[in-house]
Design a protein around this motif. Structure first.
Motif, short mmCIF file in Angstrom:
data_model
loop_
_atom_site.label_atom_id
_atom_site.label_comp_id
_atom_site.label_asym_id
_atom_site.label_seq_id
_atom_site.Cartn_x
_atom_site.Cartn_y
_atom_site.Cartn_z
N ILE A 9 0.72 -1.35 0.51
CA ILE A 9 -0.01 -0.04 0.04
C ILE A 9 0.65 0.77 0.02
O ILE A 9 1.43 1.27 0.87
N ALA A 11 2.84 4.15 -3.56
CA ALA A 11 3.79 3.64 -4.62
C ALA A 11 4.93 4.91 -4.27
O ALA A 11 5.45 5.78 -5.73
N GLY A 12 4.80 5.71 -3.15
CA GLY A 12 5.94 5.82 -2.41
C GLY A 12 7.57 5.10 -2.34
O GLY A 12 7.71 4.47 -2.67
N PRO A 13 8.40 5.61 -2.39
CA PRO A 13 10.07 5.12 -2.61
C PRO A 13 9.98 4.19 -2.08
O PRO A 13 10.78 3.04 -2.59
N THR A 14 9.69 4.13 -0.54
CA THR A 14 10.13 3.78 0.31
C THR A 14 8.96 1.85 -0.07
O THR A 14 9.77 1.01 -0.27
N ASP A 33 -2.13 2.70 -5.13
CA ASP A 33 -1.67 4.10 -4.78
C ASP A 33 -3.04 4.53 -5.06
O ASP A 33 -3.72 4.98 -6.02
N GLY A 39 5.16 8.16 -6.98
CA GLY A 39 6.14 8.27 -6.16
C GLY A 39 6.05 8.93 -4.91
O GLY A 39 7.25 9.67 -4.88
N GLY A 40 5.02 8.52 -4.40
CA GLY A 40 4.94 9.53 -3.57
C GLY A 40 5.31 10.90 -3.16
O GLY A 40 4.92 11.68 -4.22
N GLN A 41 6.06 11.36 -1.97
CA GLN A 41 6.35 12.63 -1.56
C GLN A 41 6.73 13.55 -2.22
O GLN A 41 7.39 14.51 -2.40
N LEU A 45 5.81 16.49 -3.81
CA LEU A 45 5.86 17.75 -3.48
C LEU A 45 6.94 18.66 -3.34
O LEU A 45 7.22 19.31 -3.87
N ASP A 53 20.83 13.07 -0.04
CA ASP A 53 21.61 11.60 0.87
C ASP A 53 20.68 10.94 0.33
O ASP A 53 20.59 10.05 1.23
N GLU A 84 -6.50 4.62 -6.28
CA GLU A 84 -7.17 3.48 -5.90
C GLU A 84 -6.91 3.42 -4.48
O GLU A 84 -5.51 3.67 -3.36
N GLY A 116 2.98 6.77 3.98
CA GLY A 116 3.91 7.59 3.86
C GLY A 116 3.23 8.78 5.36
O GLY A 116 2.63 7.94 6.52
N PRO A 252 -8.30 6.00 6.18
CA PRO A 252 -8.94 4.48 6.90
C PRO A 252 -7.94 3.70 7.04
O PRO A 252 -7.91 2.51 8.09
N ASP A 284 8.03 6.36 6.24
CA ASP A 284 7.17 7.45 6.99
C ASP A 284 6.20 7.01 7.61
O ASP A 284 5.46 7.62 9.53
N ILE A 295 13.90 8.70 3.48
CA ILE A 295 14.16 7.50 1.82
C ILE A 295 15.19 6.58 2.75
O ILE A 295 14.55 5.30 2.40
C1 LIG Z 1 10.43 19.41 0.40
C2 LIG Z 1 10.37 17.94 1.25
C3 LIG Z 1 11.68 17.24 1.20
C4 LIG Z 1 12.46 16.32 1.60
N1 LIG Z 1 13.75 16.31 1.64
C5 LIG Z 1 13.96 14.86 1.93
C6 LIG Z 1 15.61 14.51 1.33
O1 LIG Z 1 16.40 15.09 1.24
N2 LIG Z 1 16.20 12.88 1.83
C7 LIG Z 1 15.16 12.36 2.35
O2 LIG Z 1 15.73 10.91 2.72
N3 LIG Z 1 13.66 12.60 2.38
C8 LIG Z 1 12.91 14.07 1.81
N4 LIG Z 1 12.04 13.88 2.12
C9 LIG Z 1 11.05 13.37 3.34
C10 LIG Z 1 11.16 11.66 2.03
O3 LIG Z 1 10.58 12.12 0.94
C11 LIG Z 1 9.87 10.47 2.98
O4 LIG Z 1 10.62 10.42 3.81
C12 LIG Z 1 9.61 9.68 1.26
O5 LIG Z 1 8.63 10.26 0.84
C13 LIG Z 1 8.32 8.63 2.64
O6 LIG Z 1 7.88 7.31 1.40
P1 LIG Z 1 7.67 6.47 2.20
O7 LIG Z 1 7.03 5.69 0.70
O8 LIG Z 1 7.49 5.77 2.97
O9 LIG Z 1 5.61 7.52 1.86
P2 LIG Z 1 5.60 8.38 0.65
O10 LIG Z 1 6.44 9.20 -0.30
O11 LIG Z 1 4.77 9.22 1.55
O12 LIG Z 1 4.16 7.87 -0.25
C14 LIG Z 1 2.82 7.31 -0.01
C15 LIG Z 1 2.76 6.64 -0.58
O13 LIG Z 1 1.19 5.76 0.14
C16 LIG Z 1 0.51 6.37 -0.68
N5 LIG Z 1 -1.20 6.00 0.33
C17 LIG Z 1 -1.40 6.48 1.51
N6 LIG Z 1 -2.46 5.64 2.16
C18 LIG Z 1 -3.29 4.88 1.61
C19 LIG Z 1 -4.52 4.48 1.01
N7 LIG Z 1 -4.80 3.79 2.53
N8 LIG Z 1 -4.50 4.16 0.03
C20 LIG Z 1 -3.83 4.00 -1.02
N9 LIG Z 1 -2.71 4.89 -0.74
C21 LIG Z 1 -2.20 5.08 0.17
C22 LIG Z 1 -0.03 7.72 -0.50
O14 LIG Z 1 -0.71 8.39 -1.22
C23 LIG Z 1 1.21 8.35 -1.17
O15 LIG Z 1 1.48 8.03 -2.50
C24 LIG Z 1 11.14 15.39 2.14
C25 LIG Z 1 10.64 15.55 2.17
C26 LIG Z 1 9.34 16.82 2.14
C27 LIG Z 1 8.12 16.87 1.97
#
Ligand SMILES: Cc1cc2nc3c(=O)[nH]c(=O)nc-3n(C[C@H](O)[C@H](O)[C@H](O)COP(=O)(O)OP(=O)(O)OC[C@H]3O[C@@H](n4cnc5c(N)ncnc54)[C@H](O)[C@@H]3O)c2cc1C
Length: 340
Positions: A9, A11-14, A33, A39-41, A45, A53, A84, A116, A252, A284, A295
């Motif tokens: 659940i 499609a961010g970097p993690t 997603d 690509g998430g955040q 963003l 880093d 979705e 995230g 949810p 996150d 990340i």
């Molecule tokens: C401005 C900014 C700059 C940053 N710079 C850095 C940096 O330099 N270095 C670094 O390491 N980190 C940086 N970060 C933090 C980094 O972007 C996050 O740590 C990273 O995106 C987390 O990845 P994630 O995959 O866990 O979550 P996210 O990137 O938040 O992706 C989560 C995804 O899950 C989806 N989702 C959530 N709930 C549901 C659901 N119920 N059903 C379907 N989909 C769902 C969301 O739509 C989203 O696409 C930065 C953040 C910001 C805001």
């Protein structure tokens, strides 16, 4: 109904790197997603901002990082279910049943939540009656621009999305751009272009105005806007578009019976499992002592969660630790194995 080894659940970097870690050990994943893009955040963003880093990549933008992560998982031909949202998660014998907002059902022994900060949702108009026109004549995003051809459209907002859509839709429709301040926040060249288009009578700009009411029975046919000085105007319109940015809501996820700690999911650091067997949380959204919302932390968490998924997806097989540099089976899965 889709059966798979792991439902990811988010499609961010993690989530993307977790797919890689699952793929090299022979597990199939389906990714869901809420957003319309991968690509998430990083994509939503800060697509153009440089990140400094990521291990072994001195500098790359959010967009490049996403592209590279996608290239890295290409061999696994993963299905992405975008637009979705995962709504429900419930237990079904030894599996989890996952139901999305499109009523698609997934059955899997493992779920990796890489959600995230939750799902991104549009910030909406504050007036209550706007809600009933959503998805018919009032929208917070544009899925197909042709839908708006030859219509009257009022676009609200002062950032890049509002400006970009005002410019684009004014090519085929009558556009009025409304913003609550005189200054726009968007890119300088877009601000200059909308002002030029206004001078050329291609579109109209109304500032500083706010929406006070929407009129119509089944669809919007007019709106009222009010200036700071109290001046009111009625505008006849076919569509209203609002671009006020995104807010992040846990959504949810909060209702799946998982332990929560201030909008994050506590996990153990051995395998990133939550309080429910077979449900893991990484990136996150997870919390544990010393958690860094970076990340690179999400990548490590995904590697460990993937190995734990193996045990539930293939209970009769034994997981063996291997290096990609020397493992023939991993290289085969990656499609890089050279003949001996
Ligand atoms: C401005 C900014 C700059 C940053 N710079 C850095 C940096 O330099 N270095 C670094 O390491 N980190 C940086 N970060 C933090 C980094 O972007 C996050 O740590 C990273 O995106 C987390 O990845 P994630 O995959 O866990 O979550 P996210 O990137 O938040 O992706 C989560 C995804 O899950 C989806 N989702 C959530 N709930 C549901 C659901 N119920 N059903 C379907 N989909 C769902 C969301 O739509 C989203 O696409 C930065 C953040 C910001 C805001």
């Amino acid at each position: 109904m889709i059966k798979t080894d792991v439902v990811v659940i988010g499609a961010g970097p993690t989530g993307l790197f977790a797919v890689h870690q699952l793929g090299i050990i022979g597990l199939k994943a389906e990714v869901i997603d809420n957003l319309d893009k991968i690509g998430g955040q990083c994509i939503e963003l800060y697509p153009d901002k440089p990140i400094y880093d990521i291990p072994a990549i001195p500098e790359c933008t959010g967009e490049t990082l996403t592209k590279n992560l996608l290239d890295q998982i290409k061999p696994f031909k993963t299905n992405f279910h975008l637009n979705e949202r995962v709504q429900e998660v419930s237990k079904e014998k030894n599996n989890w049943k996952i139901v999305t907002s499109k009523n698609r059902i997934f059955i899997s022994p493992n779920i990796i939540i890489a959600g995230g900060v939750g799902s991104f949702e549009p910030r909406k108009f504050s007036i209550k009656e706007a809600e009933k026109f959503e998805k018919n004549s009032l929208f917070y995003s544009v899925k197909d621009k042709n839908y708006f051809n030859d219509k009257k459209i009022c676009i609200f907002g002062g950032g890049d999305s509002a400006l970009d859509w005002a410019i684009e839709l004014s090519k085929k429709s009558k556009v009025i751009l409304v913003h609550r301040r005189n200054e726009f926040r968007g890119a300088g060249h877009s601000v200059a272009l909308v002002k030029k288009l206004e001078k050329e009578n291609v579109l109209q700009i109304k500032t500083p105005f706010q929406l006070t009411s929407v009129e119509g029975v089944n669809r919007i046919n007019a709106i009222k806007i009010k200036s700071e000085e109290g001046k009111t105007e009625t505008i006849s319109t076919d569509y209203v578009l609002g671009f006020f940015g995104l807010i992040m809501k846990l959504g949810p996820i909060a209702e799946w019976g998982l332990n929560l700690d201030k909008k994050t999911i506590p996990v153990n650091t051995e395998n990133f499992q939550t309080n429910k067997k077979g449900i893991f949380a990484i990136g996150d959204i997870c919390s544990y002592p010393g958690k860094l919302k970076l990340i690179l932390s999400g990548f490590h968490e995904g590697a460990l969660a993937a190995r734990a998924c193996f045990k539930l997806a293939k209970p009769s097989e034994t997981y063996r630790f291997e290096y990609t540099t020397v493992s023939k089976s991993m290289q085969e899965r990656l499609g890089v194995k050279k003949s001996d």
